[in-house]
Scaffold this motif. Structure first.
Motif, PDB file in Angstrom:
ATOM      1  N   ALA A  48      11.804  40.674  35.221  1.00  0.00           N
ATOM      2  CA  ALA A  48      12.075  39.386  35.886  1.00  0.00           C
ATOM      3  C   ALA A  48      12.893  39.607  37.160  1.00  0.00           C
ATOM      4  N   GLU A  49      13.873  40.500  37.094  1.00  0.00           N
ATOM      5  CA  GLU A  49      14.665  40.813  38.303  1.00  0.00           C
ATOM      6  C   GLU A  49      13.775  41.408  39.387  1.00  0.00           C
ATOM      7  N   ALA A  50      12.860  42.265  38.966  1.00  0.00           N
ATOM      8  CA  ALA A  50      11.975  42.918  39.940  1.00  0.00           C
ATOM      9  C   ALA A  50      11.091  41.875  40.621  1.00  0.00           C
ATOM     10  N   LEU A  51      10.604  40.915  39.816  1.00  0.00           N
ATOM     11  CA  LEU A  51       9.723  39.883  40.378  1.00  0.00           C
ATOM     12  C   LEU A  51      10.478  38.984  41.361  1.00  0.00           C
ATOM     13  N   ALA A  52      11.796  38.889  41.190  1.00  0.00           N
ATOM     14  CA  ALA A  52      12.606  38.025  42.060  1.00  0.00           C
ATOM     15  C   ALA A  52      13.335  38.825  43.145  1.00  0.00           C
ATOM     16  N   ALA A  53      13.010  40.125  43.261  1.00  0.00           N
ATOM     17  CA  ALA A  53      13.739  40.983  44.207  1.00  0.00           C
ATOM     18  C   ALA A  53      13.330  40.692  45.652  1.00  0.00           C
ATOM     19  N   ASP A  54      14.171  41.126  46.589  1.00  0.00           N
ATOM     20  CA  ASP A  54      13.840  40.985  48.009  1.00  0.00           C
ATOM     21  C   ASP A  54      12.844  42.063  48.435  1.00  0.00           C
ATOM     22  N   GLU A  55      13.033  43.267  47.847  1.00  0.00           N
ATOM     23  CA  GLU A  55      12.142  44.391  48.143  1.00  0.00           C
ATOM     24  C   GLU A  55      12.035  45.251  46.890  1.00  0.00           C
ATOM     25  N   ALA A  56      11.042  46.115  46.873  1.00  0.00           N
ATOM     26  CA  ALA A  56      10.947  47.105  45.799  1.00  0.00           C
ATOM     27  C   ALA A  56      10.331  48.357  46.404  1.00  0.00           C
ATOM     28  N   PHE A  57      10.595  49.496  45.773  1.00  0.00           N
ATOM     29  CA  PHE A  57       9.963  50.738  46.249  1.00  0.00           C
ATOM     30  C   PHE A  57       9.997  51.790  45.152  1.00  0.00           C
ATOM     31  N   ILE A  58       9.287  52.868  45.397  1.00  0.00           N
ATOM     32  CA  ILE A  58       9.298  54.013  44.479  1.00  0.00           C
ATOM     33  C   ILE A  58       9.672  55.256  45.280  1.00  0.00           C
ATOM     34  N   THR A  59      10.097  56.305  44.565  1.00  0.00           N
ATOM     35  CA  THR A  59      10.292  57.598  45.231  1.00  0.00           C
ATOM     36  C   THR A  59       9.682  58.704  44.382  1.00  0.00           C
ATOM     37  N   SER A  60       9.140  59.704  45.068  1.00  0.00           N
ATOM     38  CA  SER A  60       8.703  60.951  44.415  1.00  0.00           C
ATOM     39  C   SER A  60       8.485  61.986  45.507  1.00  0.00           C
ATOM     40  N   ALA A  61       8.341  63.233  45.070  1.00  0.00           N
ATOM     41  CA  ALA A  61       8.131  64.320  46.027  1.00  0.00           C
ATOM     42  C   ALA A  61       6.882  64.076  46.864  1.00  0.00           C
ATOM     43  N   SER A  62       5.854  63.479  46.276  1.00  0.00           N
ATOM     44  CA  SER A  62       4.605  63.307  47.021  1.00  0.00           C
ATOM     45  C   SER A  62       4.539  61.982  47.779  1.00  0.00           C
ATOM     46  N   ALA A  63       5.263  60.963  47.314  1.00  0.00           N
ATOM     47  CA  ALA A  63       5.187  59.644  47.971  1.00  0.00           C
ATOM     48  C   ALA A  63       6.394  59.390  48.872  1.00  0.00           C
ATOM     49  N   PHE A  64       7.419  60.259  48.817  1.00  0.00           N
ATOM     50  CA  PHE A  64       8.682  60.056  49.539  1.00  0.00           C
ATOM     51  C   PHE A  64       9.273  58.712  49.096  1.00  0.00           C
ATOM     52  N   VAL A  65       9.482  57.787  50.069  1.00  0.00           N
ATOM     53  CA  VAL A  65       9.900  56.425  49.717  1.00  0.00           C
ATOM     54  C   VAL A  65       8.696  55.540  50.034  1.00  0.00           C
TER      55      VAL A  65
END
Ligand code: PDD
Length: 286
Positions: free
Chosen positions: A233-250
């Motif tokens: 629910a917090e994620a759905l109401a967030a201003d932004e979201a992102f992921i990180t990994s060695a292959s995707a960076f940010v």
């Protein structure tokens, strides 16, 4: 050009590298791995990956088949042999084989299998996906309880990726006890009122090497970081979201379960963190 891979001391054309059908990596997923990024022919955060590899091995009581310097040299030799400008190096160590199938570990002294290969990905840091952001679905986290160990048992993450594809999305965020653990092959973050929120370290998630670097850069840039579990629910109401990994960076996340995150486009914080991460990592690459 035939890809040159590394197997147990030898550099070989990929079709000549052979392992036993009794290898415990193959029969039991009894192995660990690392993925290290190459940008401009250099390795990003090799020391971080080597350290986590050592920890994974020690948690599984596996012998270390090569030391830090040898592993670094193998990585560099593969970059040279395959003329990699941008890409990834995959390293895998399994408990090897004593020539039969048995649940019990093989006798002490049974040699591990050490294998590495390269994946060339020209322009990795300028991925068009980063301009658009990615879409994720949520799925229950049905993995085992030691996700902090980077093992090769990746069936559930693969299933999650396929569920996402079927839903027309790019990845899945996994949920346990109402909270997001991580993505199928990356760490998960939200931003609310300027604060970067990402799950605290524990056995429930992989301790991402990119996560450690990004949080360090964020703090150095005076951004506020909260390491705690967050709900869907917090994620759905967030201003932004992102992921990180060695292959995707940010990588910005712009949609979760069909709901736009914030404006539905990559946000300023994720975009800035991506820039900082890529710039700083390039500078420190070896
Ligand atoms: N995946 N969480 C999981 C479950 C992962 O598989 C990964 C990495 C990460 C991010 O870790 P790092 O920042 O050290 O790459 C988090 C790699 C890239 C893979 O399996 O291809």
């Amino acid at each position: 050009m035939t890809r040159i891979v590394y197997l147990n001391g030898d550099y070989l054309p990929e079709n000549e590298a052979k392992i036993s059908i009794f290898d415990r990596g193959f029969l039991m997923a009894d192995g660990v791995y690392e993925v290290t990024t190459v940008l401009g022919g250099k390795l990003l955060d090799f020391a971080g990956h080597a350290k986590r590899l050592e920890r994974s091995l020690s948690e599984l009581e596996m012998d270390k088949p090569a030391g830090f310097d040898d592993l670094l040299e193998i990585h560099r030799e593969l970059v040279r042999a395959n003329d990699i400008e941008d890409g990834l190096i995959y390293l895998q160590i399994t408990r090897g084989s004593d020539g039969d199938r048995d649940f019990a570990y093989p006798a002490a002294g049974t040699p591990a299998t050490l294998m590495l290969f390269t994946q060339s990905k020209p322009g990795l840091a300028t991925s068009p996906a980063a301009q658009k952001g990615i879409k994720v679905i949520s799925i229950p986290d049905q993995r085992w309880g030691r996700r902090d160990i980077k093992t090769v048992q990746l069936l559930y993450p693969s299933m999650g990726k396929m569920m996402a594809k079927t839903a027309g999305c790019d990845d899945a965020w996994m949920i346990e006890d109402g909270h997001v653990t991580e993505g199928t092959s990356n760490n998960a973050y939200i931003i609310k009122n300027g604060r970067i929120i990402t799950r605290h370290l524990g056995n429930e998630i992989l301790h991402g090497i990119t996560r450690a670097a990004v949080l360090r850069f964020a703090r150095e840039a005076q951004m506020e970081v909260e390491e705690r579990a967050f709900t869907l629910a917090e994620a759905l109401a967030a201003d932004e979201a992102f992921i990180t990994s060695a292959s995707a960076f940010v990588m910005p996340v712009v949609e979760i379960d069909g709901v736009a995150v914030g404006s539905g486009a990559p946000g300023p914080v994720a975009s800035r963190l991506r820039e900082i991460y890529i710039d700083e990592s390039r500078k420190a690459a070896v």
